[in-house]
Scaffold this motif. Structure first.
Motif, PDB file in Angstrom:
ATOM      1  N   ARG A  96      -9.629   2.827   1.354  1.00  0.00           N
ATOM      2  CA  ARG A  96     -10.439   3.375   0.261  1.00  0.00           C
ATOM      3  C   ARG A  96     -10.594   4.891   0.390  1.00  0.00           C
ATOM      4  NH1 ARG A  96     -15.940   1.630   1.223  1.00  0.00           N
ATOM      5  NH2 ARG A  96     -15.819   3.478   2.513  1.00  0.00           N
ATOM      6  N   ASP A  97     -10.681   5.379   1.619  1.00  0.00           N
ATOM      7  CA  ASP A  97     -10.900   6.805   1.853  1.00  0.00           C
ATOM      8  C   ASP A  97      -9.615   7.628   1.917  1.00  0.00           C
ATOM      9  OD1 ASP A  97     -13.588   6.189   1.882  1.00  0.00           O
ATOM     10  OD2 ASP A  97     -13.737   6.158   4.067  1.00  0.00           O
ATOM     11  N   SER A  98      -8.462   6.984   1.811  1.00  0.00           N
ATOM     12  CA  SER A  98      -7.168   7.675   1.821  1.00  0.00           C
ATOM     13  C   SER A  98      -6.623   7.691   0.391  1.00  0.00           C
ATOM     14  CB  SER A  98      -6.203   6.922   2.738  1.00  0.00           C
ATOM     15  OG  SER A  98      -4.866   7.255   2.446  1.00  0.00           O
ATOM     16  N   PRO A  99      -6.445   8.866  -0.213  1.00  0.00           N
ATOM     17  CA  PRO A  99      -6.003   8.900  -1.618  1.00  0.00           C
ATOM     18  C   PRO A  99      -4.769   8.041  -1.945  1.00  0.00           C
ATOM     19  CG  PRO A  99      -6.761  11.062  -0.971  1.00  0.00           C
ATOM     20  CD  PRO A  99      -6.748  10.210   0.282  1.00  0.00           C
ATOM     21  N   PRO A 100      -3.681   8.073  -1.157  1.00  0.00           N
ATOM     22  CA  PRO A 100      -2.534   7.218  -1.526  1.00  0.00           C
ATOM     23  C   PRO A 100      -2.832   5.722  -1.394  1.00  0.00           C
ATOM     24  CG  PRO A 100      -1.879   8.878   0.119  1.00  0.00           C
ATOM     25  CD  PRO A 100      -3.366   8.962  -0.039  1.00  0.00           C
ATOM     26  N   HIS A 101      -3.577   5.345  -0.353  1.00  0.00           N
ATOM     27  CA  HIS A 101      -3.915   3.930  -0.176  1.00  0.00           C
ATOM     28  C   HIS A 101      -4.898   3.464  -1.253  1.00  0.00           C
ATOM     29  CE1 HIS A 101      -2.579   4.858   4.041  1.00  0.00           C
ATOM     30  NE2 HIS A 101      -1.894   3.750   3.783  1.00  0.00           N
ATOM     31  N   ARG A 102      -5.835   4.337  -1.591  1.00  0.00           N
ATOM     32  CA  ARG A 102      -6.803   4.042  -2.660  1.00  0.00           C
ATOM     33  C   ARG A 102      -6.062   3.819  -3.974  1.00  0.00           C
ATOM     34  NH1 ARG A 102      -9.730   6.487  -6.796  1.00  0.00           N
ATOM     35  NH2 ARG A 102     -11.902   5.846  -6.905  1.00  0.00           N
ATOM     36  N   ALA A 103      -5.104   4.696  -4.283  1.00  0.00           N
ATOM     37  CA  ALA A 103      -4.316   4.559  -5.517  1.00  0.00           C
ATOM     38  C   ALA A 103      -3.594   3.213  -5.543  1.00  0.00           C
ATOM     39  CB  ALA A 103      -3.318   5.708  -5.643  1.00  0.00           C
ATOM     40  N   ASN A 104      -3.100   2.761  -4.406  1.00  0.00           N
ATOM     41  CA  ASN A 104      -2.434   1.457  -4.354  1.00  0.00           C
ATOM     42  C   ASN A 104      -3.419   0.327  -4.643  1.00  0.00           C
ATOM     43  OD1 ASN A 104       0.061   2.562  -3.795  1.00  0.00           O
ATOM     44  ND2 ASN A 104      -0.007   2.096  -1.605  1.00  0.00           N
ATOM     45  N   MET A 105      -4.609   0.387  -4.043  1.00  0.00           N
ATOM     46  CA  MET A 105      -5.596  -0.675  -4.301  1.00  0.00           C
ATOM     47  C   MET A 105      -6.043  -0.676  -5.755  1.00  0.00           C
ATOM     48  SD  MET A 105      -7.950  -1.235  -0.919  1.00  0.00           S
ATOM     49  CE  MET A 105      -8.887   0.272  -1.057  1.00  0.00           C
ATOM     50  N   LEU A 106      -5.936   0.481  -6.414  1.00  0.00           N
ATOM     51  CA  LEU A 106      -6.356   0.594  -7.819  1.00  0.00           C
ATOM     52  C   LEU A 106      -5.160   0.619  -8.769  1.00  0.00           C
ATOM     53  CD1 LEU A 106      -9.270   3.167  -7.388  1.00  0.00           C
ATOM     54  CD2 LEU A 106      -9.399   0.667  -7.565  1.00  0.00           C
TER      55      LEU A 106
END
Length: 167
Positions: free
Chosen positions: A120-130
């Motif tokens: 959630r706190d990592s922009p690329p990983h967050r983008a994947n979850m969203l």
């Protein structure tokens, strides 16, 4: 007499009920540890709902793919998206839209709560979850006691390919 009364009071006191540990706090740093896929799907679905997106549900094929990827990384003691079989080809063979699928890999988190927070706190990983349009999820954590990371994680989010038959 006071001693007897104190002993009796201790016997009649209600036993303290021990609450089970929530699955998202269960340590994956153990040989037999398994991520609770339903809990992961619920956490990620809630996060997606808070951001105006649809829910995801656990998918057995994606769960197996996530486990395979995490095992390959643990075996090589390397955080590597290329570990294991070709991701896009394997997704397509399993009946998923490989172009719309996303994957988070990470290592070092011991609990689902830690992994989720890190993503959630990592922009690329967050983008994947969203990622819009994904409806299915696979997640795995593999313990590698010899590794400095100890636990390797894979999260796959995808949508079925409407043109391909599901196996």
């Amino acid at each position: 007499m006071a001693l007897i009364a104190g002993s009796l009071a201790a016997c009649t006191a209600a036993p303290e009920l021990q609450q089970p540990e929530p699955p998202f706090y269960k340590s994956m740093a153990a040989p037999d540890a398994e991520v609770d896929g339903a809990t992961a799907a619920s956490m990620i679905s809630g996060y997606r709902a808070n951001n105006g997106l649809g829910a995801v549900e656990m998918d057995p094929a994606l769960m197996a793919m996530a486990k395979e990827r995490s095992q390959a990384m643990a075996q090589h003691d390397k955080l590597d998206r290329a570990a294991g079989p070709d991701f896009k080809r394997k997704l397509a063979r399993a009946g998923f839209d490989a172009k719309g699928a996303v994957e988070n890999v990470s290592a070092g988190y011991h609990t689902l709560a830690e992994a989720f927070s890190g993503w959630r706190d990592s922009p690329p990983h967050r983008a994947n979850m969203l990622k819009a349009g994904v409806t299915r999820l696979g997640i795995a954590a593999v313990y590698a006691p010899q590794s400095k990371y100890k636990v390797f994680w894979t999260l796959i989010l995808a949508a079925p390919d409407d043109k391909a038959p599901r196996s």
